[in-house]
Design an enzyme around this catalytic site. Structure first.
Site, PDB file in Angstrom:
ATOM      1  N   SER A  64      -0.540   4.037   1.165  1.00 51.23           N
ATOM      2  CA  SER A  64      -1.156   4.886   2.193  1.00 51.23           C
ATOM      3  C   SER A  64      -0.148   5.423   3.209  1.00 51.23           C
ATOM      4  O   SER A  64      -0.230   6.604   3.586  1.00 51.23           O
ATOM      5  CB  SER A  64      -2.287   4.131   2.896  1.00 51.23           C
ATOM      6  OG  SER A  64      -3.369   3.940   2.015  1.00 51.23           O
TER       7      SER A  64
ATOM      8  N   GLY B 295     -17.194  -5.798  -6.965  1.00 47.27           N
ATOM      9  CA  GLY B 295     -16.692  -5.810  -5.594  1.00 47.27           C
ATOM     10  C   GLY B 295     -17.003  -4.522  -4.857  1.00 47.27           C
ATOM     11  O   GLY B 295     -17.840  -3.717  -5.278  1.00 47.27           O
TER      12      GLY B 295
ATOM     13  N   GLU C 141     -23.320   8.767   7.175  1.00 54.30           N
ATOM     14  CA  GLU C 141     -24.379   8.469   6.205  1.00 54.30           C
ATOM     15  C   GLU C 141     -23.830   7.749   4.982  1.00 54.30           C
ATOM     16  O   GLU C 141     -24.468   6.852   4.437  1.00 54.30           O
ATOM     17  CB  GLU C 141     -25.088   9.762   5.787  1.00 54.30           C
ATOM     18  CG  GLU C 141     -25.939  10.376   6.890  1.00 54.30           C
ATOM     19  CD  GLU C 141     -26.970   9.396   7.447  1.00 54.30           C
ATOM     20  OE1 GLU C 141     -27.664   8.744   6.641  1.00 54.30           O
ATOM     21  OE2 GLU C 141     -27.076   9.289   8.677  1.00 54.30           O
TER      22      GLU C 141
ATOM     23  N   LYS D 263     -13.629  -4.172   4.729  1.00 60.36           N
ATOM     24  CA  LYS D 263     -14.461  -2.967   4.698  1.00 60.36           C
ATOM     25  C   LYS D 263     -15.872  -3.218   5.223  1.00 60.36           C
ATOM     26  O   LYS D 263     -16.509  -2.309   5.757  1.00 60.36           O
ATOM     27  CB  LYS D 263     -14.524  -2.395   3.283  1.00 60.36           C
ATOM     28  CG  LYS D 263     -13.222  -1.763   2.813  1.00 60.36           C
ATOM     29  CD  LYS D 263     -13.383  -1.090   1.467  1.00 60.36           C
ATOM     30  CE  LYS D 263     -12.089  -0.448   1.017  1.00 60.36           C
ATOM     31  NZ  LYS D 263     -12.239   0.292  -0.246  1.00 60.36           N
TER      32      LYS D 263
ATOM     33  N   THR E 214      -9.082  -1.544   4.327  1.00 58.99           N
ATOM     34  CA  THR E 214      -9.111  -2.004   2.949  1.00 58.99           C
ATOM     35  C   THR E 214      -9.518  -3.468   2.899  1.00 58.99           C
ATOM     36  O   THR E 214      -9.878  -4.059   3.921  1.00 58.99           O
ATOM     37  CB  THR E 214      -7.746  -1.762   2.265  1.00 58.99           C
ATOM     38  OG1 THR E 214      -7.875  -2.020   0.868  1.00 58.99           O
ATOM     39  CG2 THR E 214      -6.658  -2.639   2.853  1.00 58.99           C
TER      40      THR E 214
ATOM     41  N   SER F  65       0.813  -1.221   0.000  1.00 61.03           N
ATOM     42  CA  SER F  65       0.000   0.000   0.000  1.00 61.03           C
ATOM     43  C   SER F  65       0.848   1.272   0.000  1.00 61.03           C
ATOM     44  O   SER F  65       1.899   1.350   0.637  1.00 61.03           O
ATOM     45  CB  SER F  65      -0.913   0.005   1.226  1.00 61.03           C
ATOM     46  OG  SER F  65      -1.601   1.235   1.320  1.00 61.03           O
TER      47      SER F  65
END
Length: 290
Positions: free
Chosen positions: A20, A132, A82, A70, A66, A18
């Protein structure tokens, strides 16, 4: 006295690849924030609850989430935004003094690079390849922000697909795109926007050299927008074919940055320094392609 370092991290399985950590640590460093982002590989689904319990006890500040967790985290959190409720999937968690709140920034992240094209999408058909979690965010973004005339979802086996049961969404088989006269081919050719929400074309995969749209099909053309959620490499086989056909192309890096910036905002109430982060990410992706 130095403030304690706030710890953030990515919850997933086998996600050492990743970007991130690079994205968020670059942002933290640019803004001189006492924060650090790391990776938490969780090998089994049943351990996710233990991980979140530990996060509460240790005061970890927040997480990205991830695949494949999720949806796993949804019932384990104290509340949902929301956006997260709408697709029952969470990709960002904020720890408010022991209260874990789930958000979904994939929807806003997906929409961000498409917003300049919103008027040309409204009232026209769109196509999404894959069924997905990534496709859920795309569907929600189209419905709430872009109002296309029709959404067609291309999946491996529509007859066995149980997650996508909305009758308003047309379902077709990905394999049918190889048949030039099929209904699936016509639907893709007529789409104003084509989204790749499959991992096909990702660097390091056996199908890294492939496009989810058969190269010989001539289904891509000028006037379309082709958006590949795959972010490594920058120029996927799909995007290269689309550009050659004269279509507008959007690389997955744009969604990666936009959803990351939205998560960063939730954690820090600050804007991510996008120029510095984009530069660092481009350098890293370029180096990985060598």
């Amino acid at each position: 006295m130095r403030p304690a370092t706030k710890i953030y991290g990515l919850i997933g399985r086998a996600v050492d690849y990743s970007y991130s950590p690079l994205i968020h640590n670059t942002a933290f460093e640019q803004l001189s924030l006492p924060c650090r982002y790391t990776i938490f590989n969780i090998t089994e689904e049943h351990l996710v609850a233990d991980a979140l319990k530990g996060a509460r006890a240790l005061g970890l500040a927040g997480f990205s989430v991830t695949i494949p967790y999720k949806k796993t985290v949804v019932p384990l959190l104290d509340s949902l935004s929301e956006e997260a409720k709408s697709i029952q999937a969470v990709n960002t968690i904020v720890n408010h003094e022991g209260t874990l709140v789930g958000h979904n920034t994939d929807i806003a992240g997906f929409a961000s690079p498409l917003l300049p094209h919103a008027r040309s999408i409204q009232g026209r058909p769109v196509a999404i390849l894959g069924s997905g979690g990534a496709s859920l965010a795309a569907i929600e973004a189209f419905r709430t922000l872009f109002m296309p005339s029709e959404i067609t979802l291309f999946m491996r086996n529509p007859a066995k697909e149980t997650r996508m049961t909305d009758p308003a969404i047309k379902r077709c088989a990905l394999g049918d795109l190889r048949e030039s006269g099929s209904e699936s081919s016509a639907l893709l050719r007529d789409a104003a926007v084509v989204i790749n929400a499959t991992p096909v074309g990702t660097l390091g995969r056996p199908d890294a050299h492939m496009s989810p749209v058969p190269a010989e099909s001539n289904l891509l053309h000028q006037g379309q927008i082709i958006y590949d959620m795959v972010y490594n490499p920058l120029d996927t086989p799909l995007l290269l074919a689309a550009r050659k056909a004269g279509a507008v192309t959007i690389p997955g890096m744009e969604m990666l940055l936009a959803q990351g910036a939205a998560a960063f905002r939730l954690w820090t109430n600050l804007e991510m320094p996008m120029d510095a982060v984009r530069s660092a990410l481009l350098n890293e992706i370029g180096a990985s392609a060598i």
